[in-house]
Design a protein around this motif. Structure first.
Motif, short mmCIF file in Angstrom:
data_model
loop_
_atom_site.label_atom_id
_atom_site.label_comp_id
_atom_site.label_asym_id
_atom_site.label_seq_id
_atom_site.Cartn_x
_atom_site.Cartn_y
_atom_site.Cartn_z
N PRO A 34 -74.05 22.61 -7.31
CA PRO A 34 -73.84 23.86 -6.59
C PRO A 34 -74.97 24.17 -5.62
O PRO A 34 -76.13 23.85 -5.89
CB PRO A 34 -73.79 24.91 -7.71
CG PRO A 34 -73.54 24.14 -8.96
CD PRO A 34 -74.17 22.81 -8.77
N TRP A 65 -70.93 23.03 -4.54
CA TRP A 65 -70.04 22.63 -5.63
C TRP A 65 -68.78 21.98 -5.06
O TRP A 65 -68.04 22.58 -4.28
CB TRP A 65 -69.68 23.83 -6.47
CG TRP A 65 -69.04 23.51 -7.78
CD1 TRP A 65 -67.84 23.98 -8.24
CD2 TRP A 65 -69.56 22.69 -8.82
NE1 TRP A 65 -67.60 23.50 -9.50
CE2 TRP A 65 -68.62 22.69 -9.88
CE3 TRP A 65 -70.73 21.93 -8.96
CZ2 TRP A 65 -68.83 21.97 -11.06
CZ3 TRP A 65 -70.94 21.22 -10.13
CH2 TRP A 65 -70.00 21.25 -11.16
N TRP A 203 -68.64 27.76 -13.97
CA TRP A 203 -68.40 26.33 -13.79
C TRP A 203 -67.50 25.74 -14.87
O TRP A 203 -67.04 24.61 -14.74
CB TRP A 203 -69.73 25.58 -13.73
CG TRP A 203 -70.51 25.95 -12.50
CD1 TRP A 203 -70.22 25.60 -11.21
CD2 TRP A 203 -71.68 26.75 -12.43
NE1 TRP A 203 -71.14 26.14 -10.35
CE2 TRP A 203 -72.06 26.85 -11.07
CE3 TRP A 203 -72.47 27.40 -13.38
CZ2 TRP A 203 -73.18 27.56 -10.64
CZ3 TRP A 203 -73.58 28.12 -12.96
CH2 TRP A 203 -73.93 28.19 -11.61
#
Length: 393
Positions: A34, A65, A203
């Protein structure tokens, strides 16, 4: 006669072999992390317990990401489609070291490799890249990529193996000294953490995407928008340009004349930004102005809730982020607009990148009700100088 039969047999075997689906392909490894949450990953792909491909970097990467830092190839010959993955990395945001071994959905991957996709020009694009993303909290995502098409094939959770070089006093003193510098404290990396924290859970799931585009207007018609960069909560990002012919366009409007365009100009599913960076050019002075805009923390709620069109009475949704620059080109504003509806989100300030005072400090414009999130990271977060933040009254 026997010779003819042998020739026929080999010919038949050749035809059968040629009809078999292809199982080896030219593919490379991509490494992802990211934006502002750096990682130093090492990955290895296996097929039947044999290493067939790998890549690593000792330098912290943060391409965004889903974005890839390089394409690492194993050789000239096609490779097997992997059935498992080993990954380990040092997480730059919390300094934990993570490791994990995971099974991959090989049948699905094989099918993707065997079936090219159509790109925006209606041309076939084969899958040629397997991207491994490593994020804080031990989160791993694996994608396959064909040109601009990206397909997620798995999410995994690696094990926390402890703090990297916890007892190395020399390493820790060098790191502490670097983190104590003004350049780091007021730099984009530390400021992004201070503004948005470390959203560990984001995530492990996929952020919802919405249909919206971007508009720009200048009250005195002197400011010209150049480029808009959107930063999302999970460290992904995308850019929009002043060019109505692309699917990443920013439409230009006249002040107070916001035309509603059916189908939202270039309708596309996108994640919602938590921060927007925009560059402007002043036409009569040839100056470049910048703005760092922090979006309201209830932005997703506002764009996901329907409203009633005041004219038709139908249910509608906001579908455009509209950025405007006021007369004098010192302040701007952000609206959220939809069919016959307009809502002001916040004001922001612009700064001159050529001004010596602004070279040291990037000024961030905050909504009036913005609250700095509680810090959940392991390492101590140092507050940036208050002077780099501007909060509307």
């Amino acid at each position: 006669m026997l010779t003819n039969r042998i020739v026929f047999l080999f010919t038949l075997l050749g035809l059968v072999a040629s009809c078999q689906p292809k199982e080896k392909f030219d593919w490379e490894v991509g490494l992802s992390a990211p934006k502002y949450y750096s990682s130093s990953p090492k990955v290895q792909f296996f097929y039947k317990d044999k290493i067939i491909h790998g890549a690593s970097t000792n330098i912290g990467i943060q391409p965004g990401w889903g974005e890839t830092s390089g394409g690492y190839a194993s050789g000239k010959d096609p490779d097997e489609v992997p059935d498992s993955l080993h990954v380990e990395w040092l997480c730059g945001s919390d300094r934990f070291y993570y490791k994990g071994d995971f099974k991959l959905p090989r049948k699905r991957m094989l099918k993707l490799f065997q079936n090219p996709v159509k790109d925006e020009y209606n041309e076939d694009r084969a899958y040629t890249l397997i991207v491994v993303g490593t994020a804080p909290g031990g989160n791993v995502t694996v994608w396959m990529q064909a040109g601009s098409t990206q397909t997620e094939i798995g999410k995994f959770k690696a094990q926390n193996k402890g703090i990297w070089k916890e007892s190395d006093h020399h390493y820790n003193s060098i790191l502490d000294e670097a983190h104590a510098s003004k350049e780091f404290i007021n730099g984009e990396y530390n400021v992004f953490h201070y503004l948005h924290g470390i959203p560990y859970s984001v995530w492990g799931k996929n952020e919802k995407k919405y249909d919206y585009d971007t508009g720009f207007m200048s009250q005195d018609n002197n400011a010209k928008g150049l480029i808009v960069t959107f930063f999302n909560k999970d460290g992904s990002w995308h850019q929009s340009f002043i060019n109505p012919k692309t699917d990443m366009s920013t439409e230009v409007f006249s002040w107070n004349n916001i035309e509603y365009i059916e189908n939202n100009n270039n309708l596309k599913k996108r994640k919602l930004p938590v921060q927007i960076y925009m560059q402007f050019e002043l036409k009569n002075e040839k100056k470049i102005l910048d703005a760092q805009i922090i979006m309201p923390q209830n932005f997703e709620k506002l764009i996901s809730e329907a409203y009633r069109d005041s004219i038709s009475g139908k249910k509608e949704f906001y579908n455009r982020i509209l950025i405007g620059v006021y007369n004098g080109n010192k302040e701007g504003t952000v609206w959220l607009t939809g069919k016959n509806k307009k809502m002001k989100l916040l004001n922001f300030i612009l700064y001159n990148t050529n001004d010596e005072k602004n070279k040291e400090n990037i000024r961030y414009s905050l909504p009036q009700d913005f609250k700095f999130p509680k810090w959940q990271g392991r390492e101590k977060l140092i507050a940036p100088d208050k002077e780099i933040f501007w909060k509307e009254n």
